[in-house]
Design a protein around this motif. Sequence first.
Motif, PDB file in Angstrom:
ATOM      1  N   GLY A  20      76.255  36.063  55.631  1.00 51.41           N
ATOM      2  CA  GLY A  20      76.412  37.229  54.975  1.00 51.41           C
ATOM      3  C   GLY A  20      76.653  36.756  53.607  1.00 51.41           C
ATOM      4  O   GLY A  20      76.468  35.982  53.104  1.00 51.41           O
ATOM      5  N   CYS A  21      76.982  37.886  52.908  1.00 49.03           N
ATOM      6  CA  CYS A  21      77.264  37.913  51.579  1.00 49.03           C
ATOM      7  C   CYS A  21      78.698  38.820  51.228  1.00 49.03           C
ATOM      8  O   CYS A  21      78.924  39.559  51.944  1.00 49.03           O
ATOM      9  CB  CYS A  21      76.314  38.152  50.299  1.00 49.03           C
ATOM     10  SG  CYS A  21      75.420  39.462  50.697  1.00 49.03           S
ATOM     11  N   LEU A  64      70.390  44.180  51.281  1.00 49.06           N
ATOM     12  CA  LEU A  64      71.148  43.126  52.162  1.00 49.06           C
ATOM     13  C   LEU A  64      70.526  43.304  53.530  1.00 49.06           C
ATOM     14  O   LEU A  64      70.237  42.193  54.178  1.00 49.06           O
ATOM     15  CB  LEU A  64      72.491  43.825  52.242  1.00 49.06           C
ATOM     16  CG  LEU A  64      73.523  43.199  53.110  1.00 49.06           C
ATOM     17  CD1 LEU A  64      74.221  41.897  52.347  1.00 49.06           C
ATOM     18  CD2 LEU A  64      74.578  44.206  53.701  1.00 49.06           C
ATOM     19  N   TYR A  72      78.397  41.407  56.282  1.00 48.30           N
ATOM     20  CA  TYR A  72      78.958  41.665  54.781  1.00 48.30           C
ATOM     21  C   TYR A  72      80.373  41.902  54.569  1.00 48.30           C
ATOM     22  O   TYR A  72      80.924  42.621  55.636  1.00 48.30           O
ATOM     23  CB  TYR A  72      78.123  43.039  54.458  1.00 48.30           C
ATOM     24  CG  TYR A  72      78.232  43.521  52.858  1.00 48.30           C
ATOM     25  CD1 TYR A  72      78.258  42.811  52.080  1.00 48.30           C
ATOM     26  CD2 TYR A  72      78.625  44.824  52.737  1.00 48.30           C
ATOM     27  CE1 TYR A  72      78.570  43.336  50.543  1.00 48.30           C
ATOM     28  CE2 TYR A  72      78.868  45.376  51.581  1.00 48.30           C
ATOM     29  CZ  TYR A  72      78.869  44.421  50.558  1.00 48.30           C
ATOM     30  OH  TYR A  72      78.944  44.823  49.138  1.00 48.30           O
ATOM     31  N   LEU A 104      75.883  49.911  57.487  1.00 50.47           N
ATOM     32  CA  LEU A 104      75.705  48.447  58.121  1.00 50.47           C
ATOM     33  C   LEU A 104      75.602  48.430  59.315  1.00 50.47           C
ATOM     34  O   LEU A 104      74.910  47.638  59.764  1.00 50.47           O
ATOM     35  CB  LEU A 104      77.079  47.757  57.249  1.00 50.47           C
ATOM     36  CG  LEU A 104      77.321  47.738  55.884  1.00 50.47           C
ATOM     37  CD1 LEU A 104      78.719  47.222  55.566  1.00 50.47           C
ATOM     38  CD2 LEU A 104      76.335  46.565  55.358  1.00 50.47           C
ATOM     39  N   LEU A 367      76.915  39.386  46.616  1.00 48.77           N
ATOM     40  CA  LEU A 367      75.528  40.120  46.835  1.00 48.77           C
ATOM     41  C   LEU A 367      74.937  40.538  45.565  1.00 48.77           C
ATOM     42  O   LEU A 367      73.648  40.265  45.449  1.00 48.77           O
ATOM     43  CB  LEU A 367      75.756  41.530  47.532  1.00 48.77           C
ATOM     44  CG  LEU A 367      74.839  42.333  47.735  1.00 48.77           C
ATOM     45  CD1 LEU A 367      73.707  41.824  48.532  1.00 48.77           C
ATOM     46  CD2 LEU A 367      75.171  43.684  48.132  1.00 48.77           C
TER      47      LEU A 367
END
Length: 418
Positions: A20-21, A64, A72, A104, A367
Amino acid sequence: MPDRSGSTGGLPFPAGFYWGCATSPAQIEGATASEYAGFRARDGATPDDGPDHWTRWEDDLQALGDLGLNAYRIGLDWGRLQPAPGAALAAEPLAQYREMLARLRARRVEPFVTLFHFACPAWMAEAGGWLHRDAPAWFADFARRTADACDGVRYWITHNEPVVYALMAYIIGEFLPCRRHRPDLALRALRHLRRGHAQAYAAIRARRAEARVGFTKHFKGFQPFRRWHPVDVTTSWLARLLFDRWGTAGFLHHRGRQVCDFVGVNYYGRMRMKGLSGVSPLTGWSPETLARMGAVCDDMWEQDPRWLADCLAELAERTELPLYITENGVATLNEDLRTHYLREHLRGCADAIGRGVALHGFFYWSLLDNFEWSEGLSKRFGLLGVDFGHPDKPRTLRPAAHLLADAARRNALPPAGD
Ligand code: BGC
């Protein structure tokens, strides 16, 4: 030893690994209701000059999801959500955050939700911030209401880097309230942050049995600048003891009870100690001088990817809790450096896993290009670059984003040159 199946080619990661970021609200949203509203950084920028994510979030989350990341780390702006201590959460921002979380989940991206990332609500800052004796109770109330309101969130992060926060706010003086040389206040804030973490842990776990609640800790790789010099050796040893060890232990247990289900590791690079101060571009050493000494730096710190595996292994000796890299990234406009940095740190993660460390996820910071606290807009960490000079703040995907996406798709660090 984690199951390492599920990968295709390259250096494999355990099945179910989170790729993820990460972001934090005061650094990306704009129009913050935190104490940072109107805060002017060294370069004259305010958070409102940042990427304006609060109105552009749909495109950012779309980007994303398109990268195929499966996690995330999202932060909630406490001040935006809670207009007064103990108040009900404000309907409009809550609806937007819930929509973000739903979006998400629809893309199969697991949210890791951060509740406090360096920015107090404006009302709390006026009342004395984390120095106020009611601060832990205010925070636990916010955590309880948020846990009630946000279905389907499994991973909760109470505080981001509480020790860094206390240091920067009350000793170094670069974060609000920008007090300097007040270790007494830093310790008081830290005491309240610990209490707040323990109470928030209990509040969230009481509401959501499935929840996992942790905090993030910054690790620095302290080393003596002059290996033979007794002062450098002592300060780096002390920094490790206080910052890394003691700064972690207080958030794992409170009054004999375990108050943590996982530890988030934030790691950017090493800090070599020369006397009482660290050697890095941020403490006035030019990247050119450091380069002549053989050091690789970004615009802020000296890099040391090899130490990441040691750091994780050392931590794993002290706790059996699952670990996540919740931040790792580079401030640069040199895209080869960014991609190289990411690759080498993912190698460090694989190395740690090979040594038996229970590492379950990696979140790149960040991100998108953001508002870097007192440094303003000049430090570029994003997988998405942002053109801050343009009224529409357009985003551009950087090459390192492709490496992370590829790693997520294979569940492996792709071979170099692939
Ligand atoms: C903080 C972030 C910050 C990053 C880069 C971390 O310590 O959590 O807010 O942007 O470092 O400086």
